[in-house]
Design a protein around this motif. Structure first.
Motif, mmCIF file in Angstrom:
data_model
loop_
_atom_site.group_PDB
_atom_site.id
_atom_site.type_symbol
_atom_site.label_atom_id
_atom_site.label_comp_id
_atom_site.label_asym_id
_atom_site.label_seq_id
_atom_site.Cartn_x
_atom_site.Cartn_y
_atom_site.Cartn_z
ATOM 1 N N GLY A 182 -86.670 -40.350 67.030
ATOM 2 C CA GLY A 182 -85.804 -39.673 67.771
ATOM 3 C C GLY A 182 -84.768 -39.030 66.746
ATOM 4 N N GLY A 186 -90.530 -37.723 66.962
ATOM 5 C CA GLY A 186 -89.691 -37.288 68.009
ATOM 6 C C GLY A 186 -88.241 -36.498 67.508
ATOM 7 N N CYS A 225 -95.176 -36.913 68.270
ATOM 8 C CA CYS A 225 -94.425 -36.265 69.051
ATOM 9 C C CYS A 225 -95.100 -36.078 70.417
ATOM 10 N N GLY A 226 -94.110 -35.599 71.171
ATOM 11 C CA GLY A 226 -94.825 -35.115 72.614
ATOM 12 C C GLY A 226 -94.240 -33.373 72.378
ATOM 13 N N ASP A 266 -91.550 -32.230 74.470
ATOM 14 C CA ASP A 266 -90.318 -32.668 74.469
ATOM 15 C C ASP A 266 -89.321 -31.862 74.881
ATOM 16 N N TYR A 276 -85.979 -32.204 72.131
ATOM 17 C CA TYR A 276 -85.790 -31.834 71.064
ATOM 18 C C TYR A 276 -87.253 -30.766 70.688
ATOM 19 N N ALA A 290 -90.062 -30.630 67.967
ATOM 20 C CA ALA A 290 -90.610 -31.929 67.196
ATOM 21 C C ALA A 290 -91.753 -31.846 66.728
ATOM 22 N N ALA A 326 -93.859 -36.352 76.787
ATOM 23 C CA ALA A 326 -92.379 -36.020 76.853
ATOM 24 C C ALA A 326 -91.587 -36.677 75.464
ATOM 25 N N HIS A 327 -90.395 -36.585 75.575
ATOM 26 C CA HIS A 327 -89.646 -36.920 74.235
ATOM 27 C C HIS A 327 -89.815 -38.497 73.840
ATOM 28 N N SER A 336 -85.872 -37.029 82.193
ATOM 29 C CA SER A 336 -86.095 -38.318 81.919
ATOM 30 C C SER A 336 -85.210 -39.473 82.784
ATOM 31 N N THR A 352 -97.163 -39.400 78.460
ATOM 32 C CA THR A 352 -96.266 -40.149 77.797
ATOM 33 C C THR A 352 -96.592 -41.574 77.403
#
Length: 458
Positions: free
Chosen positions: A296, A320, A369-370, A373, A376, A379, A405-406, A425, A437
């Protein structure tokens, strides 16, 4: 570097859930045998008739990889509603799915497709990670899933008639974890090679938290320098106990973030150097295998440390977030200072024209990473640019996970920060994006666990 997400997008497969499950089972079985991870026991209620069964000696925790799970002895051809429920002092969590019973009277949750469920592909852990319940604050969230034992009951019903029930007692991995606060004066013990703390700090200043994984069985093992990710489920309260279960001690440097992308904490390069020196001389830490971890908003700090201290650090686990240093939110101040000088930073994330080079990192680099996301969106672009700065090494993995996802760094099995209604989320989990995810979490923690277990055995 090995790139998994790219292959998925080329051939059109959604998230390779089945292949992830196979890889997860192999990695987790090895992890269980070596470090006794995923502790906690479940009992079967009743020796005959319809019942939920798992292989002998399987043990469960709130951090849950998919393991074999079946309902056997049911009436062939019937349709059963399987519900999961958990009630604690903090509220009630529920999930459910409908399955058709096969001709042999069995529902195999690892292979049979669910109906009317918050996940679309077969998943033997799906009813656990898809639990939906009350929204909790950070402290209560960690207590619920990482310190308490959570009795999750699976119930199979044919209409109003209950045909089978079993309770799985999921033990929080953080219940028995040991951690101590480390202060500035601790970084300058009487010992060879120690160095004084930076002059900007005070003698009684808390620097971070140290989680020791040393034991009689494993007196020395790898360690992880973690820049904490404050986001729900990804913080050290969740991730440090999992790393400890894999045999790694963890030093956590606290980090704040207002938006999940920028940080609000200033890191002193001299302090990080002193922490690494302290870890290198810490009893129970193998100085050859000290990894750095940041996800993150903290990814940028982990990448900075990996490129600044390549001789003291062995490998990198990150994802992320941004790869280059971003200025503190709403300012031009740097998040990292060397002495009294702030390092160059970008006010807002943008295309990585000259990403930091990971070429000097000696050990494995694992990046996640997703592609969906929403916190961000850049990512995966950032991580792929970062990966191109490095010649492929053994153990390197780049995991750009399609439709994830993130929150890809949350330990698998936790019903935390999964997408709701295709992207946002929260504490619940619905839709295929949640399952993607969850698959990304399995891929990331498998890769991290493999490298730490390899270091334990070296």
């Amino acid at each position: 570097m090995r790139r998994r997400g790219d292959e998925a997008e080329r051939d059109g497969r959604p998230t390779r859930v089945a292949s992830l499950r196979t890889a997860a089972a192999a990695a987790v079985v090895a992890g269980l045998a070596l470090v006794a991870a995923l502790s906690g026991c479940a009992t079967v209620e009743g020796p005959a008739g319809p019942r939920f069964v798992t292989p002998p000696l399987i043990r469960f925790s709130s951090v849950l990889w998919p393991v074999p799970l079946q309902l056997v002895g049911a009436q062939p051809g019937t349709r059963l509603r399987i519900t999961a429920s958990l009630t604690s002092a903090r509220g009630t969590w529920t999930s459910g799915a409908t399955y058709d019973v096969g001709g042999d009277g069995t529902i195999d949750f690892a292979h049979d497709r669910p109906q009317l469920a918050p996940f679309t592909q077969p998943d033997s852990a799906g009813l656990f990670w898809s639990l939906r319940g009350p929204s909790l604050g950070p402290v209560e969230l960690a207590r619920q899933w990482m310190r308490d034992t959570s009795p999750v009951t699976l119930t199979a019903a044919d209409g109003d008639r209950v045909v089978a029930r079993r309770t799985f007692r999921l033990q929080g991995l953080g219940a028995a974890a040991r951690s101590d606060t480390v202060y500035t004066h601790d970084l300058a013990p009487d010992g060879v090679g120690s160095q004084p703390p930076p002059h900007e700090t005070h003698e009684d200043e808390p620097i971070g938290t140290f989680w020791s994984a040393a034991s009689i069985e494993r007196p020395t093992g790898p360690a992880v320098l973690m820049f904490d990710d404050p986001s729900p489920g990804a913080s050290s309260a969740f991730t440090a106990p999992v790393l400890s279960q894999f045999g790694a001690s963890v030093f956590v440097i606290p980090v704040g973030s207002p938006d999940g992308v920028h940080v609000s904490t200033v890191i002193d390069s001299g302090t990080v150097s002193a922490v690494l020196e302290w870890m290198h001389h810490r009893v129970g830490v193998d100085p050859r295998h000290i990894f750095v971890y940041g996800t993150g908003a903290s990814e940028q700090l982990a990448v900075w440390a990996a490129t600044t201290f390549p001789k003291q650090l062995h490998g990198l686990f990150a994802g992320g977030g941004a790869s280059s240093l971003l200025c503190l939110a709403g300012s031009s101040a740097s998040p990292v200072f060397a002495g009294s000088v702030g390092l160059p930073c970008e006010r807002e994330p943008g295309p990585a024209v000259a990403p930091p080079s990971l070429q000097e990192a000696a050990g494995p680099v694992v990046l996640i990473c997703g592609r969906d996301d929403a916190v961000y969106p850049r990512a995966c672009d950032d991580l792929q640019a970062l990966a191109r700065t490095r010649t492929l090494r053994a153990g390197d993995q780049l995991l750009p996970e399609a439709r994830a996802a993130h929150a890809v760094a949350v330990p698998p099995g936790l019903p935390i920060a999964l997408p709701i209604d295709g992207g946002s989320s929260g504490a619940g989990a619905t839709g295929v994006d949640a399952q993607a995810t969850q698959g990304a979490r399995i891929a990331f923690w498998n890769a991290v666990g493999q490298q730490l277990l390899r270091a334990v055995l070296s």
